[in-house]
Enzyme design. Structure first.
Site, PDB file in Angstrom:
ATOM      1  N   HIS A  95       2.303  11.171  -1.456  1.00 53.04           N
ATOM      2  CA  HIS A  95       1.312  10.782  -0.442  1.00 53.04           C
ATOM      3  C   HIS A  95       1.413  11.821   0.674  1.00 53.04           C
ATOM      4  CE1 HIS A  95      -0.182   7.875   2.870  1.00 53.04           C
ATOM      5  NE2 HIS A  95      -1.209   8.379   2.220  1.00 53.04           N
ATOM      6  N   HIS A 140       0.850  -1.189   0.000  1.00 52.52           N
ATOM      7  CA  HIS A 140       0.000   0.000   0.000  1.00 52.52           C
ATOM      8  C   HIS A 140       0.888   1.242   0.000  1.00 52.52           C
ATOM      9  CE1 HIS A 140      -2.382   2.969   2.596  1.00 52.52           C
ATOM     10  NE2 HIS A 140      -3.032   2.914   1.446  1.00 52.52           N
TER      11      HIS A 140
END
Length: 288
Positions: free
Chosen positions: A80, A3
């Site tokens: 991110h 992830h």
């Protein structure tokens, strides 16, 4: 799978990503580098780089791409919350492994795009062509993709692209062929209920399917564990319950397909997922 696969490296000197809410932008503008160091503890979901992940057995990569505000070079970065490495460098690192291991196959899932215009997508598509060339498998029906098929065609890369651009490029698989339902919870019990329900509802054919064994911190969670971070506050504590769920799964059309996690080196996540393959019936060895 991993992830936020690229988050092993986060550049604390970079600006905050364009997708971050105003509260985060303001927090960083006031506290600067200190704020980014704290953010990194919650944004970095992996510690191993691409080469190490591949060596350990990871074959699915969750990739999120962004432009950088006021960047004169219009470079593309993994992102991110904060920016990570340049996309070109990451793709080349994966390609080096594939060249050394011609029977290995990877899934590259480009599932979030931030601050990208049409010409940025064109740049990324060209980058994929230049890096992987004929290693990329054109989009076909998911259930037709066996390892035998890929080996015969010398394809090693399936690229999933969650943008209408995918409809214009033969080697881009549409994003809906790689659904990844997200539990968005900090509660391991709720996560497991969600994962189980998602598998029950998944269509038997027509797409790949991701089970995200991932807990997502709420703002209150971050405040309480601000100095310790995601790994210590959430992932390590929940690991036994999550791994118990993984161990009890069955692979195949009505079961799990791809399983992703944070900090994939923790416990025996990778070896447990790989072992699930052996539960497939004899004669299904070359199926997806």
């Amino acid at each position: 799978g991993s992830h936020d696969s690229f988050s092993f490296y986060i550049d604390e000197a970079s600006p905050v990503g364009p997708e971050q809410p105003e509260t985060v932008q303001n927090f960083v503008s006031v506290f600067g580098t200190v704020a980014k160091k704290l953010m990194r503890k919650w944004l970095a979901t992996q510690t191993m780089n691409f080469t190490s992940q591949l060596g350990a057995g990871i074959r699915y990569f969750d990739l999120r791409i962004s432009t950088k505000p006021r960047d004169p070079d219009n470079e593309l970065y993994f992102a991110h919350g904060l920016f990570s490495a340049k996309v070109k460098e990451g793709l080349e690192e994966i390609n080096a492994f594939l060249t050394d291991h011609p029977k290995e196959v990877v899934f590259l899932d480009f599932n979030h795009f931030y601050g990208m215009q049409k010409y940025h997508h064109e740049k990324l598509v060209q980058m994929l062509k230049d890096t992987y060339g004929n290693k990329m498998c054109p989009a076909i029906f998911a259930h037709e993709v066996s390892l035998q098929y890929l080996w015969e065609k010398e394809h090693q890369v399936l690229v999933f692209y969650h943008s209408p651009v995918a409809l214009e490029v033969p080697f881009l698989w549409p994003g809906q062929m790689m659904p990844a339902p997200w539990a968005n919870t900090t509660d391991p019990e709720k996560l497991i209920q969600f994962l189980q329900a998602s598998i029950t509802e998944r269509r038997k054919k027509g797409s790949f399917f991701i089970s995200q064994v991932v807990l997502t911190p709420k703002a209150s969670t971050v405040v309480k564990g601000v100095a310790s971070g995601l790994r210590e506050t959430i992932t390590e504590r929940a690991l036994p319950a999550m791994m118990q769920w993984v161990r009890t799964q069955k692979p195949g059309e009505s079961g799990v397909n791809i399983i992703t996690a944070d900090f994939v080196e923790l416990g025996d996540f990778i070896s447990t997922v790989i072992k699930l393959n052996y539960a497939l019936d004899e004669g299904e060895d070359d199926t997806t």
